[in-house]
Write an enzyme that holds these catalytic residues in place. Structure first.
Site, mmCIF file in Angstrom:
data_model
loop_
_atom_site.group_PDB
_atom_site.id
_atom_site.type_symbol
_atom_site.label_atom_id
_atom_site.label_comp_id
_atom_site.label_asym_id
_atom_site.label_seq_id
_atom_site.Cartn_x
_atom_site.Cartn_y
_atom_site.Cartn_z
ATOM 1 N N CYS A 78 4.805 1.420 -4.802
ATOM 2 C CA CYS A 78 5.876 0.690 -5.293
ATOM 3 C C CYS A 78 5.604 -0.539 -5.975
ATOM 4 O O CYS A 78 6.132 -0.975 -6.878
ATOM 5 C CB CYS A 78 7.169 0.527 -4.115
ATOM 6 S SG CYS A 78 6.764 -0.350 -2.932
ATOM 7 N N HIS A 130 9.569 -2.700 0.072
ATOM 8 C CA HIS A 130 9.780 -1.971 -1.028
ATOM 9 C C HIS A 130 9.742 -2.766 -2.264
ATOM 10 O O HIS A 130 10.465 -3.763 -2.320
ATOM 11 C CB HIS A 130 11.083 -0.964 -1.134
ATOM 12 C CG HIS A 130 10.831 0.002 -1.961
ATOM 13 N ND1 HIS A 130 9.852 0.672 -2.287
ATOM 14 C CD2 HIS A 130 12.045 0.375 -2.998
ATOM 15 C CE1 HIS A 130 10.328 1.532 -3.493
ATOM 16 N NE2 HIS A 130 11.294 1.197 -3.753
ATOM 17 N N ASN A 139 14.365 1.628 -9.808
ATOM 18 C CA ASN A 139 13.477 1.882 -8.561
ATOM 19 C C ASN A 139 12.522 2.957 -9.055
ATOM 20 O O ASN A 139 12.378 3.146 -10.572
ATOM 21 C CB ASN A 139 14.401 2.859 -7.818
ATOM 22 C CG ASN A 139 13.826 2.963 -6.352
ATOM 23 O OD1 ASN A 139 12.718 2.539 -6.232
ATOM 24 N ND2 ASN A 139 14.732 3.233 -5.298
#
Length: 341
Positions: free
Chosen positions: A148, A284, A305
């Protein structure tokens, strides 16, 4: 006569559409009456899920059932300004979900006294959406690789590149996964956005087309890496635990942020302004690409995202802004940074 023929054609078209919609309406009403096993089979077909044997399938069904029941119970209570949905993660436990998706490695260095070029900004727009300004590429999907951090950093670099050069280009996350090794960044095992910015400052970054995403750790392709599409002059950290400072930064460019995205409600977020549940265990990396105010007056961050467009609001989440906690919701104001051009 021409009008009559046209009118008859419209009527026939409407009859055809009504006939086509009837089976669809029936299938929707039928879906409500499906057993949980039937719903699992339907979900497997939708997401192309295949299990190795009957034992694994039963285990995944049990997890799916528990998740669906939680989602439906949450939505029926209707107490929050956001909804959950049965998405591609519905057969994963929360522990499995976190292990495969959340790969941010927290770094403990202090940014007190560091340069922040937006410090003296006194006025910002009431809303901002860098997508509408052409500085955000389509939502990507990191798959089963815990990188990520690379997607967060690349989205921020894509944004500042477009703002400074006037051209939006999809850049390569795989180059970071394969070539940015040896320090904080460890490919699919996690990393840190600031370290990624350091790599791009030194080596530049090529395009996704020239170095496509594979979703696994690989050996650095030096030939592809050498074909730079952009380079940055450095990066800056946003003053920690300061949503007002973060607002100044996001008003001027997309910003990499770290959040606590490990909760079940984040796993199954579907729509609305997310208000919890989460803490500040940053795990994250995502990208703040705007901010705004919802129809019912709730301030939010617009966050891109890297879990594909099937998650959330077509790959995005709106997270409550200006909360009481100085860290921001889910720690969004704790470790934010952006590249400089």
């Amino acid at each position: 006569m021409a009008f009559l023929k046209q009118h008859q054609g419209i009527c026939l078209a409407l009859l055809f559409i009504a006939g086509a919609l009837a089976p669809l309406a029936a299938s929707r009403s039928l879906q409500k009456g499906l057993s949980m096993h039937e719903r699992h089979e339907q979900w497997m077909a939708q997401y192309g899920r295949v299990y190795k044997d009957a034992t694994e399938k039963q285990r995944r069904f049990d997890i799916f059932k528990e998740n669906v029941e939680h989602i439906e119970s949450f939505n029926s209570a209707n107490e929050k300004p956001y909804r959950l949905g049965v998405n591609q993660f519905a057969d994963l436990t929360n522990e499995e979900f976190k292990a495969s998706k959340n790969g941010f490695r927290s770094h403990m260095c202090s940014t007190d006294g560091a340069s922040f070029k937006y410090e003296n900004v006194t006025a910002v727009p009431s809303t901002m959406d860098w997508r509408k300004k052409g500085a955000v590429t389509p939502v990507k999907d990191q798959g089963q690789c815990g990188c990520c951090w690379a997607f967060s950093a690349v989205a921020a670099v894509e944004g500042i590149t477009e703002i400074s050069a006037g051209k939006l280009v999809s850049l390569s996350e795989q180059e970071l996964v394969d070539c940015d090794k040896g320090g904080e960044d460890q490919g699919c095992e996690g990393g840190w956005m600031d370290s990624a910015f350091q790599f791009v400052e030194k080596h530049g970054l090529t395009t996704e087309a020239k170095y496509p995403y594979e979703g696994t750790d690989g050996t650095c392709n030096n030939k592809a890496e050498s074909n730079q599409a952009t380079k940055i002059t450095g990066y800056e950290d946003v003053p920690a635990n300061n949503e007002a400072a973060l607002l100044k930064a996001v008003a001027n460019q997309p910003v990499s942020v770290a959040i606590d995205a490990g909760g079940v409600e984040f796993q199954f977020y579907s729509s609305g302004v997310f208000t919890g549940s989460c803490g500040t265990e940053l795990d994250h990396g995502v990208t703040a690409v705007g901010y705004g105010v919802s129809d019912d007056g709730m301030k939010y961050w617009l966050v891109k995202n890297s879990w594909g467009a099937q998650w959330g609001e077509e790959g995005y989440i709106r997270m409550q802004r200006d909360v009481d906690a100085k860290e921001g919701l889910c720690g969004i104001a704790m470790k934010a940074s952006y590249p400089t051009a």
